[in-house]
Design a protein around this motif. Structure first.
Motif, PDB file in Angstrom:
ATOM      1  N   GLU A 278       0.684 -23.872   0.946  1.00  0.00           N
ATOM      2  CA  GLU A 278       0.577 -22.497   0.469  1.00  0.00           C
ATOM      3  C   GLU A 278      -0.616 -21.779   1.080  1.00  0.00           C
ATOM      4  N   GLN A 279      -1.749 -22.479   1.242  1.00  0.00           N
ATOM      5  CA  GLN A 279      -2.917 -21.849   1.838  1.00  0.00           C
ATOM      6  C   GLN A 279      -2.711 -21.557   3.315  1.00  0.00           C
ATOM      7  N   THR A 280      -1.994 -22.404   4.026  1.00  0.00           N
ATOM      8  CA  THR A 280      -1.779 -22.215   5.459  1.00  0.00           C
ATOM      9  C   THR A 280      -0.753 -21.116   5.729  1.00  0.00           C
ATOM     10  N   THR A 281       0.348 -21.134   4.990  1.00  0.00           N
ATOM     11  CA  THR A 281       1.439 -20.183   5.267  1.00  0.00           C
ATOM     12  C   THR A 281       1.348 -18.898   4.462  1.00  0.00           C
ATOM     13  N   GLY A 282       0.649 -18.933   3.320  1.00  0.00           N
ATOM     14  CA  GLY A 282       0.617 -17.753   2.464  1.00  0.00           C
ATOM     15  C   GLY A 282       1.907 -17.521   1.712  1.00  0.00           C
ATOM     16  N   VAL A 283       2.713 -18.562   1.548  1.00  0.00           N
ATOM     17  CA  VAL A 283       4.011 -18.468   0.867  1.00  0.00           C
ATOM     18  C   VAL A 283       3.987 -19.374  -0.351  1.00  0.00           C
ATOM     19  N   LEU A 296      11.181 -20.861  -1.457  1.00  0.00           N
ATOM     20  CA  LEU A 296      10.033 -20.241  -0.809  1.00  0.00           C
ATOM     21  C   LEU A 296      10.039 -18.767  -1.200  1.00  0.00           C
ATOM     22  N   SER A 297       8.944 -18.305  -1.796  1.00  0.00           N
ATOM     23  CA  SER A 297       8.872 -16.934  -2.299  1.00  0.00           C
ATOM     24  C   SER A 297       7.711 -16.217  -1.626  1.00  0.00           C
ATOM     25  N   CYS A 298       8.007 -15.062  -0.999  1.00  0.00           N
ATOM     26  CA  CYS A 298       6.963 -14.246  -0.366  1.00  0.00           C
ATOM     27  C   CYS A 298       7.564 -12.878  -0.058  1.00  0.00           C
ATOM     28  N   PHE A 299       6.784 -11.838  -0.217  1.00  0.00           N
ATOM     29  CA  PHE A 299       7.281 -10.498   0.052  1.00  0.00           C
ATOM     30  C   PHE A 299       7.359 -10.203   1.546  1.00  0.00           C
ATOM     31  N   GLU A 305       9.922 -16.658   6.723  1.00  0.00           N
ATOM     32  CA  GLU A 305      10.743 -17.356   7.710  1.00  0.00           C
ATOM     33  C   GLU A 305       9.930 -18.416   8.449  1.00  0.00           C
ATOM     34  N   THR A 306       8.654 -18.079   8.762  1.00  0.00           N
ATOM     35  CA  THR A 306       7.796 -19.074   9.411  1.00  0.00           C
ATOM     36  C   THR A 306       7.589 -20.285   8.508  1.00  0.00           C
ATOM     37  N   ALA A 307       7.375 -20.018   7.211  1.00  0.00           N
ATOM     38  CA  ALA A 307       7.201 -21.123   6.269  1.00  0.00           C
ATOM     39  C   ALA A 307       8.482 -21.947   6.135  1.00  0.00           C
ATOM     40  N   ARG A 308       9.650 -21.286   6.189  1.00  0.00           N
ATOM     41  CA  ARG A 308      10.907 -22.033   6.078  1.00  0.00           C
ATOM     42  C   ARG A 308      11.099 -22.971   7.268  1.00  0.00           C
ATOM     43  N   GLY A 334       5.447 -19.688  16.907  1.00  0.00           N
ATOM     44  CA  GLY A 334       6.012 -19.436  18.227  1.00  0.00           C
ATOM     45  C   GLY A 334       7.531 -19.340  18.194  1.00  0.00           C
ATOM     46  N   GLU A 335       8.167 -20.181  17.399  1.00  0.00           N
ATOM     47  CA  GLU A 335       9.632 -20.115  17.283  1.00  0.00           C
ATOM     48  C   GLU A 335      10.082 -18.789  16.666  1.00  0.00           C
TER      49      GLU A 335
END
Length: 561
Positions: A278-283, A296-299, A305-308, A334-335
């Motif tokens: 959560e700290q790395t991705t912000g999700v 995965l919940s994020c506005f 999508e990066t976290a997924r 990058g992806e």
């Protein structure tokens, strides 16, 4: 002269005093002579007084001489003062003459400059008068030409009226000939016009059915080759058309797991893995009772999508720990960038736009995950481009130019958070920077009337934008307000010194602030949390409560060689 007068007055006073004293003495002497019986003592007294008188006379003589000497000195000084006054007067007269000469010279120069300026003004007036005369002459000639053109137009109208009358007559003759030919054909074919039309329609219908059957076989053959891809697209379209809950559809992604045992590995020892994720991705990673799935919940859709992708890679790899999470996260970014660029290229191919600057392609790809009032911006641009192209074709304009302007009109939304100004102005500056046509740039900057509309293409861009955004089901106001509130939460926290990263989580019910341990100590972290909470209370309106968490973490890293 005044000093000498004072000296003479003093000498006169001294002489008058001596004379009075002498007169008194003489009167006393006469009184003594009158008294015959004066004693010898009185005679001696008189003699002493006489001696005193002589001494007084001598003193008076000395005073007079001194006064005359002082008067001579004063006269000498007065003469010197008169000479200096005369010299000063002559110098003042010379200076006044010199000033008068300078003033006369300056007045002459000013007069010459005024005369030159007046001459220049007269020349300008003469040129303006000549120019006005030339303009009058040109206007006169233009009026004459207009009169000639008007006469020619009237003559042309007369000729056209005659030609129209002739055409009407010919049309009537042609109609009569067609009626005669139809009667002849009906007699030869033994068919009426309606019967011939019915046979023609039947033959065309049979040919169309045969052609449709061929097309169906080709489509089925192509469907077998591309079945999997088309099936995914069809399923995705059906899911997107499904009228589910708006917030859940927009801010939540589901990641499927091979087994429920993977949930424990995702959480990690004492929750370190999930905290690091959560700290790395912000999700926000939600693990509930749903079998073989996590949420995965994020506005922010790009961040989600990066976290997924990160979580999918971690699940496939099986190694889940904080350092591995950070490594996979960087690769996933990058992806996502490649996916964005590919989405922009697909959109360009769908619209039929080529030769777009690579930087504009990259920026357009960012809009794949950007929404406006719940509507995907990239899809909105594709839809607007198609609408603008169709309207341009109907109006006889250049469809390619109108499509390009409508396709790029919202490109500034990808950079609004990086640049000052509205997305229309920012997008226009970006397009101008990378060599887009001036008409395309004008379509971008004028689509919200922030710049006055000057071209028909810009009007079509506005119309296409309004049709795409205003159709039923295209946009939802509540989602945009929700996203803006979450973005404002992150902006408030980022304004404080020492903040490294900010994540709005739990659907906006929590703000997690990552601070630099060197810049913020434990006491400052407590103060920062209280200040952020107070600012949120004052600036935002929200349901329930919002928790502010300030995380201060120190890391030490070394490499074993």
């Amino acid at each position: 002269m005044t000093a000498m007068s004072v000296g003479l007055a003093l000498i006169g006073l001294l002489i008058a005093g001596l004379l009075a004293w002498i007169g008194l003495t003489l009167s006393r002497r006469k009184a003594a002579d009158g008294a015959a019986g004066s004693a010898a003592a009185q005679a001696e007294t008189a003699q002493r007084e006489a001696a005193q008188v002589e001494a007084a006379q001598l003193a008076a003589e000395q005073v007079r001489r001194q006064a005359e000497e002082d008067a001579a000195v004063l006269r000498t000084r007065a003469e010197g003062a008169e000479r200096r006054a005369e010299e000063i007067r002559r110098a003042a007269e010379d200076r006044a003459a010199e000033v008068r000469r300078d003033a006369d010279q300056r007045a002459a120069e000013v007069r010459r400059e005024a005369e030159a300026e007046a001459q220049s003004i007269r020349d300008d007036l003469r040129e303006q008068r000549l120019e006005m005369e030339r303009r009058d002459h040109r206007l006169t000639e233009r009026e004459e030409r207009l009169d000639e053109q008007h006469r020619a137009i009237e003559e042309r109208q007369t000729e056209l009226a005659a030609q129209l009358a002739d055409l009407d007559q010919r049309k009537q003759e042609i109609k009569d000939l067609e009626d005669e030919r139809r009667r002849i054909l009906e007699g030869v074919a033994n068919l009426t016009a309606e019967q011939a039309k019915a046979e023609l329609v039947a033959s065309i219908e049979a040919e169309a059915k045969r052609h449709a059957h061929t097309i169906v076989r080709d489509i089925e053959r192509q469907a077998l080759d591309e079945g999997e891809t088309k099936a995914r697209k069809i399923i995705t379209g059906a899911v997107q058309r499904l009228a589910s809950e708006q917030t859940s559809e927009s801010v939540v992604s589901v990641v499927h797991l091979p087994s429920d045992d993977m949930k424990g590995r995702i959480i990690g020892r004492e929750g370190r893995n999930i905290r690091s994720f959560e700290q790395t991705t912000g999700v926000n990673l939600i693990i509930d009772d749903t079998p073989e799935a996590v949420l995965l919940s994020c506005f922010d859709p790009v961040r989600r999508e990066t976290a997924r992708l990160t979580l999918d890679s971690l699940v496939l790899d099986g190694r889940i720990h904080p350092s591995r999470i950070e490594e996979i996260y960087e690769r996933s970014k990058g992806e996502v960038s490649e996916l964005c660029e590919r989405a922009a290229e697909d959109a360009m191919a769908e619209v039929g736009i080529t030769e777009l600057h690579p930087e504009l392609v990259r920026t357009m790809g960012l809009l794949r995950y950007r929404t406006s009032y719940g509507q995907n911006v990239l899809k909105h641009l594709v839809e607007s481009a198609h609408i603008a192209g169709m309207m341009a074709a109907e109006l006889g304009l250049d469809p390619k130019l109108c499509k390009r302007g409508a396709f790029l009109h919202d490109i500034g939304k990808a950079l609004t958070h990086e640049s000052e100004g509205s997305h229309a102005i920012v997008g226009a500056e970006l397009a101008r920077k990378y060599g887009e046509n001036d008409d395309v740039v004008h379509c971008i900057e004028a689509h919200h009337n922030e710049v006055e509309v000057r071209t028909v293409e810009a009007v079509l861009t506005q119309a296409a934008d309004a049709v795409s955004g205003g159709r039923p089901g295209a946009r939802r106001e509540s989602l945009e307000a929700y996203v803006q509130r979450l973005e404002r939460l992150e902006e408030i926290a980022m304004q404080h010194d020492g903040v490294e990263k900010v994540f709005a989580m739990q659907a906006g019910r929590e703000i997690r602030v990552m601070v630099l341990p060197d810049a913020v100590d434990d006491i400052a972290a407590q103060v920062m949390a209280r200040d952020i909470a107070k600012q949120v209370e004052e600036e935002l309106t929200y349901p329930g409560q919002i928790r502010v968490t300030v995380v201060r973490e120190s890391r030490a890293t070394e490499v074993a060689k």
